[in-house]
Design a protein around this motif. Structure first.
Motif, PDB file in Angstrom:
ATOM      1  N   PRO A  76      58.813 -30.201  -2.670  1.00  0.00           N
ATOM      2  CA  PRO A  76      58.950 -28.885  -2.025  1.00  0.00           C
ATOM      3  C   PRO A  76      60.081 -28.095  -2.677  1.00  0.00           C
ATOM      4  O   PRO A  76      61.039 -28.674  -3.181  1.00  0.00           O
ATOM      5  N   ILE A  85      52.434 -21.691   1.798  1.00  0.00           N
ATOM      6  CA  ILE A  85      52.289 -23.066   1.273  1.00  0.00           C
ATOM      7  C   ILE A  85      52.351 -23.029  -0.260  1.00  0.00           C
ATOM      8  O   ILE A  85      53.003 -23.858  -0.891  1.00  0.00           O
ATOM      9  N   LYS A 144      55.597 -24.754  -1.210  1.00  0.00           N
ATOM     10  CA  LYS A 144      55.119 -26.135  -1.492  1.00  0.00           C
ATOM     11  C   LYS A 144      55.626 -27.139  -0.464  1.00  0.00           C
ATOM     12  O   LYS A 144      55.993 -28.250  -0.816  1.00  0.00           O
ATOM     13  N   TYR A 145      55.670 -26.730   0.831  1.00  0.00           N
ATOM     14  CA  TYR A 145      56.275 -27.660   1.793  1.00  0.00           C
ATOM     15  C   TYR A 145      55.323 -28.752   2.233  1.00  0.00           C
ATOM     16  O   TYR A 145      55.703 -29.697   2.909  1.00  0.00           O
ATOM     17  N   VAL A 146      54.045 -28.621   1.866  1.00  0.00           N
ATOM     18  CA  VAL A 146      53.090 -29.650   2.282  1.00  0.00           C
ATOM     19  C   VAL A 146      52.005 -29.684   1.198  1.00  0.00           C
ATOM     20  O   VAL A 146      51.813 -28.694   0.496  1.00  0.00           O
ATOM     21  N   LEU A 158      52.557 -25.702   9.719  1.00  0.00           N
ATOM     22  CA  LEU A 158      51.200 -26.233   9.650  1.00  0.00           C
ATOM     23  C   LEU A 158      50.425 -25.920  10.929  1.00  0.00           C
ATOM     24  O   LEU A 158      49.236 -25.601  10.892  1.00  0.00           O
ATOM     25  N   LYS A 199      57.765 -27.251   7.500  1.00  0.00           N
ATOM     26  CA  LYS A 199      56.649 -28.168   7.758  1.00  0.00           C
ATOM     27  C   LYS A 199      55.913 -27.825   9.055  1.00  0.00           C
ATOM     28  O   LYS A 199      54.715 -28.027   9.189  1.00  0.00           O
TER      29      LYS A 199
END
Length: 1491
Positions: free
Chosen positions: A201, A190, A194-196, A137, A134
């Motif tokens: 995720p 990402i 798919k962490y955000v 970002l 995360k």
């Protein structure tokens, strides 16, 4: 000058925004600062908090375990980003110089960008190790902002028509591109993780390898920077200093590198090409399986090679622009052209540094990739070869199509050749490119004259290739001679007891020296060619430089400028390496082709037939449990008409008897499916009891034993290099009760008690530390212990005496096996056991003579039965076999290394010893010529520097007399230059020759002394020193001293002197360099100190893990039939894979450690270049010296980078190799036997001892002053011509007495007087040459029969034939091709054991001495022959004294005198008849025991 962000030049309003905010250049630069500052503000707190709570990390033992997608791409982009920031910063600083006041906005953003980029990668690494995506970002936002701000700047540049001709525009465009790419990498993370922005995720697990704590080889898993610099190796290498690296420490291999994985890859590639018309190609399968990493490696190699040309270019630039000042034009306020930056010397120095660092990193990465691939390939090949060995047909082995030697060569040599070829493979295609590029650049600097220099190099390349091929040939012949010498040495050591007893040691010693002489002749040639190759390598650059500059002088009026001259020098240095290596690589390519040829022949050789009938795949016909043996052909030369309904009910004992060579063993092998069946078949039926119903279910439901394997004990015992227990259980589960029973049945307990660690004692290779009987009993025990239905025993009694065989028969075969209801097939010579047989097969000449029970034979073939009966009555009246306890001393391994001082001391004492063996004159010559050579080489370059500088200074002081001045000049400079070059070339020749010949004389002396010491050592030395250890001195250690130490020594002295001269030159030109040298020297000291210790450990590990692997291969090839009979192929394969992986792990770590060292020394070298350049530029500001000298300094600094790591590597190698000298030295201290004696040989009568009268008075004997006496106060008197028998149990001192006659043991009290002379006073040679002895173990030497009977060449043929006739061998020898000159193979393997023993008898008869001692000489002869012999000895030796040491009592019943010994004392002493009358006497009890 005022410091202000936007500068305060007169007349310019830096802060005005009248034309719009974005049109103020200073504001745009300020805008660019924003993303960097943002990143630093956010990440620093996170990093500090994260570092504070390190413990919260996922507990996996590598903080390197997980990579986000695009990991490598991100690292590469970030490094490029850092580089561009450096360029931007440099451009800013240089532009700023051209302004009236300081404009900070020109370079501050670049500086901040550099810091932000560094932070981004540190931050990323920490997030990755703690797996907390995360937080990425932040980076994403940073890349977007930086991209936007840089794009604005670029857009403004375009608006103001600043184009690509301006450096700043190019840099900005690059930055925009890089930020864009990094943004894409971030988006990709990402997308994948798919962490955000996503609901669920993705969860990730670390790779399987890393969950296994045993995997310690982290190269594939660490991040890019750690991969490139081998940072993860630090703990291992530094830790090695405190405690040695052990196998546990280096752990397991990652799955992708294991032999099994690679074997499957290679096998698939190999089998994809199965084409009936042509065999599959190994090359193609290698390319398919391992092509990709080789391509990667080659790419890295190309990059490194191209970067290597940055050196000469930068040097020429630095020297050229040293005195340049002022700048050309500016557009607007602050723009500079692209070329201008490259004319700035400081910038060039930094670029040179970066290019060097990158070049070295790429080069090491390329090396690493090829080595890893090479190791993987070797693992795969080994597994392939091993699988093939397990399927080889036995006839291949026995007919000599495939010898053990060939298989060992495949494993030890051919696979390594291929591995080395892969290591050098990228050179094949990178070198031509390097050479072409080099020549083009030379032409650019020096014009046509450069082509002359290059052509010198190119023309001499074939000569180098010629030398390389010659070297390979010489090495081959050296190898042949050394194999020959080793064979002779081995024979001597194995038969040393006999040689000493017969006083033949000097004859054999001379024969070894003779072979050694041949070996040294080829070593001389080898040394000569090696020194030629070294000479070419050193002299070619000098010759090329000489040619180039002389031609240049004649073509051009003026000489070259310093910048051209030194760029050319550097280029010549670069060019020599590929040309020198090219010959090596071509040679390896040729070798690799040969190896592949051998491998494919091996992989296509015959395999054993498909024996599915033993796996129960085919339906087994139910013929009342019979085995029908049809016609079975062996080797297609002997035909066996075997038509044998061999009824084999459960628990039946079948015996096979017959004379030597009638095919008993072959019958067993045929049943095991090891022979080529010409016709007929073998049925194995499992349903004799058939308690279960139909076949299909039967196999699952019945409680049947493991029927598909046959317990098989071969005639020639075969042992594993493992503990006694492992040899007996042989992979079956350990069952204490069963194990105990088996050991008792084979009466192994007493033997096990004698071994130092009981049944946990390691048995040496081929059971070297056990006697023959012990080996055989362990093999039988293995067959008994296995839980199989069928047991085949091939002559298990041959090496056992009567007590042991009886015990084994009763307890083991009749009781243990029959209780287990197992089917037993027994091949034997002991006819007295026939009464126990349920079925007998009598064989003759490959076919069955008779079969049936003993009763059947008694009724049907009376003649045969009577023949057996007469033999049975004469059957062994025996005693236990003597198996001297003294010899059971266990091996003390060469553990010199374990206890030695682990600190990194270089063994100077040993080096000194080596030098002094080479002779002081040679050593002095070597040192002085080396120093002279290097001084001359420095002088050449120095002269060149002065010459070229004088040119520039003249042309600078431009005047009307330039032309005639320069010609004057050249006539002064040129001759000196030519003379110096000639001297340099001559000295190169002298040094290369002295080193090699120093090594040669050292090798000659060391081997000569070693051989003489060992051969004349007392027999006790051989009892306590394992044969393997002595042989190691003559094989491995001698080989190292012969061939490896001289080149290492040469390379070490050369690289050390080169580095020292380079540092000297730089310091003399720019003394400021000395200040920087101190920290560099400290760093270098620590690197080499840690590396040497770790490298030595890893090298030891590599060696020590290689041996078991090779042993395992040769063991498997030797015991093929046993392994296949037992069906243990899978277990052995598994073991092979484990051994291969262990060895590969050690090798991988060793090569990774070498890369670790090279990366570090290369970076140090780069720093040296940077400091040298910096110091030169700085001191030139103050006008301290001319440009030519700067060029000289930089050229030298460049060579240092190449040679620093060689210094350390050679030091480490030399340290390992000097251990060989140390080991040889440790043997040179052994005491010799006292050969002199107090009488002179001339005082002994010619025909002594003529009567053979022996008086022994109060004789006390011990093997060693430290040990207890083995004979205590023995007295006896033997009259001339008496026949004396000596008997007693094991260890009663019988054999020691026989050795005492020859003064082989320490007689410390009493004396033996033979014909009036005390034997202790005689010279040993005289004493031993006048007596004869026949030993218990027959010893034959390779050579002719004549040589074996009479090595001194003193007897006539008639006498030899007479001796052979006495020994019942005349007819056999007559039938052999060559008669007396027929060949005897090593150890007499081409004769049976009985025949060998007869030859030994003949040998004693040839020497007509009046005293003959027989030490259990008839132990391995069958009854019939022994009877004849007894008679012969009585007649042939009627008038001589014969002392027989017996273990079959019946052999001495006819003697004139019998002596019974016990514990070193005489117990009974009389005529046999008298002794037999004493009912309670020892002798009587012996005789009774045998009746």
């Amino acid at each position: 000058m005022a410091l202000s962000f936007c500068g305060s030049d007169n007349g310019s309003n830096s802060y005005s925004v009248n034309e719009g905010v974005l049109n103020n250049g200073c504001f745009v630069d300020a805008l660019n600062l924003v993303p960097h500052v943002f990143l630093l503000f956010i990440t620093f707190p996170i990093l500090f908090i994260g570092w504070g709570s390190q413990s919260s990390k996922v507990q996996i033992h590598h903080n390197t375990w997980l990579h986000f997608p695009g990991h490598n791409m991100r690292w590469i982009l970030t490094f490029s980003l850092l580089f561009v920031h450096v360029c931007e910063f440099a451009e800013g600083i240089v532009s700023n110089k051209g302004m009236q006041t300081n404009h900070l906005h020109l370079f501050i953003p670049a500086f901040m960008g550099f810091i932000a980029a560094t932070t981004s990668v540190v931050y990323y690494h920490n997030i990755e190790t703690s797996n907390f995506p995360k937080l990425l970002l932040v980076l994403f936002i940073y890349w977007v902002l930086a991209f936007i701000t840089k794009s604005i700047k670029l857009w403004k540049f375009a608006e103001y028509s600043v184009g690509p001709q301006h450096l700043r525009f190019c840099i900005t465009a690059l930055l925009v591109l890089l930020y864009g790419l990094l943004m894409a990498v971030e988006i990709n993370v990402i997308r994948v993780r798919k962490y955000v922005f996503f609901a669920n995720p993705q969860k990730v697990k670390p790779p399987e390898d890393l969950q296994d704590l045993g995997v310690r080889f982290l190269q594939p898993f660490v991040n890019l920077l750690s991969k490139a610099t081998y940072w993860w190796m630090n703990p291992l290498i530094i830790g090695a200093h405190k405690r040695p690296i052990e196998l546990k420490k280096i752990g397991k291999l990652p799955i992708a590198m294991r032999a099994l994985t690679n074997y499957l890859r290679l096998k698939d590639a190999y089998e994809d090409q199965r084409d009936p018309n042509r065999p599959p190609s190994i090359w193609r399968s290698m390319y398919r399986a391992f092509g990709r990493p080789i391509l990667l490696s080659s790419t890295l190699r190309y990059l490194a090679d191209l970067l290597s040309f940055a050196g000469p270019l930068c040097i020429s630039g630095i020297v050229k622009y040293l005195n340049k000042t002022g700048s050309d034009t500016y557009l607007g306020v602050y723009f500079m052209s692209t070329t201008e930056l490259l004319q700035n010397t400081s910038v060039l120095a930094v670029l040179l540094f970066l290019a060097l660092v990158l070049q070295r990193t790429f080069l090491q990465a390329s090396y690493y990739v090829t080595i890893e691939t090479g190791i993987n390939l070797r693992g795969a090949l080994l597994a392939m070869i091993y699988n093939k060995i397990l399927r080889l047909s036995t006839s291949n082995m026995s007919m000599g199509e495939m010898t053990l030697g060939q298989i060992n060569n495949l494993v030890a040599i051919e696979t390594n050749q291929l591995m080395w070829f892969l290591f050098l493979c990228p050179n094949l295609w990178s070198m031509p490119v390097q050479i072409v590029m080099g020549v083009i650049m030379l032409y650019y600097f020096m014009g046509c004259s450069a082509l002359v220099g290059a052509s010198v190099i190119v023309l001499l390349a074939p000569v180098q290739y010629r030398i390389a091929t010659k070297l390979a040939d010489t090495q081959k012949s050296t190898l042949e001679h050394s194999t020959d010498r080793l064979k002779k040495t081995t024979e001597i050591l194995k038969g040393i007891k006999l040689l000493k007893l017969y006083a033949w040691e000097n004859i054999f010693c001379d024969s070894v020296e003779d072979t050694r002489g041949k070996e040294l002749t080829s070593l001389k040639t080898f040394a000569f060619y090696t020194s030629m190759s070294i000479f070419m390598n050193a002299a070619i650059p000098i010759a090329a430089v000489l040619a180039t500059f002389v031609v240049y002088h004649f073509i051009n009026e003026t000489g070259p400028t310093p910048s051209e001259a030194f760029a050319a020098l550097a280029l010549f240095h670069i060019l020599v390496t590929p040309l020198f290596l090219l010959s090596t690589v071509v040679r390896f390519a040729v070798k690799a082709m040969v190896s592949v040829q051998k491998l494919s022949e091996f992989l296509q050789s015959d395999e054993i037939g498909d024996d599915s009938w033993r796996n129960g795949d085919t339906s087994v016909s139910m013929e009342a449990g019979k085995k029908h043996l049809g016609v079975v052909g062996v080797n297609e030369t002997i035909f066996f008409q075997l038509n044998v309904p061999l009824i084999s009910f459960h628990s039946q004992l079948t015996m096979i008897v017959g004379q030597v060579g009638c095919g008993k063993s072959s019958l067993l092998l045929a049943m095991l499916g090891e022979m080529q069946t010409l016709g007929g078949s073998v049925y194995w039926s499992y349903f004799a009891e058939a308690p279960c119903p139909a076949l299909s279910t039967a196999l699952d439901d019945c409680d049947y034993k493991n029927r598909y394997s046959v317990a098989y004990a071969t005639q020639k015992s075969w042992l594993l290099n493992a503990t006694v227990e492992e040899n007996i259980t042989f992979g079956s589960p350990f069952n204490k009760q069963r194990y105990k029973t088996v050991i008792d049945a084979c009466s192994l307990q007493p033997d096990i008690d004698l071994l130092p660690f009981g049944d946990q004692t390691e048995i040496g290779e081929r059971g070297i530390n056990l006697s023959g009987g012990q080996r055989q009993r362990i093999c039988v025990a293995r067959a008994l212990y296995q839980n199989t239905n069928i047991v085949f025993l091939d002559d298990p009694f041959s090496a056992l005496d009567i007590h042991l065989s009886d015990h084994l028969m009763q307890e083991g075969i009749l009781k243990f096996l029959q209780d287990d209801k197992r089917t037993v097939v027994l091949v034997t010579h002991k006819l007295q056991y026939l009464i126990h047989a349920d079925w007998i097969i009598a064989m003759k000449d490959g076919s069955v003579l008779r079969e049936g029970t003993l009763k059947d034979i008694q009724t049907h073939d009376i003649e045969l039965y009577d023949h057996w009966k007469t033999l049975m009555n004469r059957q062994d009246h025996g005693l236990e076999k003597v198996c001297d306890t003294e010899e059971e001393e266990e091996e003390d391994d060469d553990n010199m290394s374990t206890t030695t001082n682990r600190r990194s001391k270089i063994p100077w004492r040993v080096c000194w010893c080596y030098m002094s063996s080479g002779g002081f004159f040679m050593a002095f010559l070597m040192v002085s010529s080396k120093l002279l050579k290097h001084s001359v080489i420095v002088a050449i370059d120095y002269w060149l520097a002065i010459w070229t500088s004088s040119k520039t200074s003249q042309s600078a002081g431009a005047g009307q007399d330039v032309s005639n001045g320069s010609s004057l000049d050249d006539s002064y400079y040129l001759p000196v230059f030519i003379t110096l070059c000639a001297a340099g070339i001559t000295l190169c020749l002298i040094t290369s020759l002295t080193v090699e010949f120093l090594g040669l004389s050292a090798a000659t002396n060391l081997h000569h002394n070693l051989l003489n010491k060992i051969i004349h050592a007392p027999i006790r030395f051989f009892d306590i020193t394992p044969l393997g250890q002595i042989l190691n001195r003559f094989s491995a250690d001698t080989n190292i001293i012969d061939q490896h130490i001289p080149p290492t020594l040469e390379s070490l002295t050369r690289s050390t002197l080169l580095c020292l001269s380079a540092i000297g030159v730089i310091s003399s030109i720019t003394p400021a360099f000395l200040i920087a040298l101190v920290p560099l020297a400290v760093a270098f000291y620590f690197i080499q100190k840690y590396f040497r210790v770790a490298s030595k450990d890893l090298q030891d590990l590599d060696d020590s893990t290689q041996l078991p692997l090779l042993c395992h291969f040769s063991e498997t090839a030797e015991g093929l039939t046993t392994i296949r009979a037992f069906r243990h192929e899978a277990r052995f394969k598994q073991r092979m894979l484990e051994l291969t992986d262990t060895n590969n792990t050690a090798y991988l770590f060793l090569s990774a450690a070498n890369r670790w060292l090279e990366v570090r020394t290369d970076y140090l070298g780069a720093v040296i270049v940077l400091t040298a350049a910096g110091a030169a530029i700085w001191s030139l500001r103050y006008g301290l010296h001319s440009g030519g000298l700067v060029g000289l300094g930089l050229t030298y600094a460049l060579t240092v980078t190449n040679y620093l790591n060689w210094v350390v590597r050679n030091l480490a190698d030399l340290e390992v190799q000097m251990a060989a000298v140390k080991k040889v030295n440790s043997f040179l201290g052994t005491e010799s036997e006292n050969y002199e004696g107090s009488m002179d040989a001339s005082q002994v009568p010619e025909n002594w001892p003529q009567n053979g009268e022996i008086k022994i008075q109060e004789l006390c004997v011990r093997y060693d002053p430290m040990l207890k006496p083995v004979l205590k106060h023995v007295n006896m008197f033997i009259e001339p011509g008496q026949k004396v028998g000596i008997c007693g149990r094991t260890g009663s001192g019988k054999s020691s007495l026989s050795l005492a006659f020859f003064n082989m043991v320490d007689i410390f009290e009493g004396k033996i007087v033979i014909d009036g002379i005390d034997i202790c006073k005689l010279p040993l040679q005289t004493l031993r040459s006048r007596l004869s002895i026949i030993l218990q173990d027959p010893v034959l030497f390779s050579g002719s029969i004549r040589f074996n009977l009479d090595p001194e060449r003193t007897c006539t043929d008639d006498r030899l034939w007479e001796a052979l006739e006495i020994a019942q061998l005349k007819n056999m020898v007559k039938a052999l091709p060559g008669g007396l000159d027929a060949v005897v193979t090593e150890g007499g393997e081409n004769f049976s054991v009985g025949q060998r023993q007869l030859f030994c008898l003949a040998r004693a008869f040839v020497r007509k001495s009046s005293i003959l001692i027989m030490d259990e000489a008839t132990a391995s002869i069958d009854m019939a022959t022994e009877n004849i012999l007894q008679k012969v000895v009585m007649t042939a030796f009627a008038d001589r004294t014969v002392v027989t040491i017996a273990h079959r009592v019946h052999t001495i019943l006819t003697a004139d005198l019998v002596i019974v010994m016990k514990r070193g004392n005489i117990l009974e002493y009389d005529k046999p008849e008298t002794l037999l009358e004493q009912e309670d006497g020892m002798f009587a009890s012996f005789v009774r025991a045998d009746m």
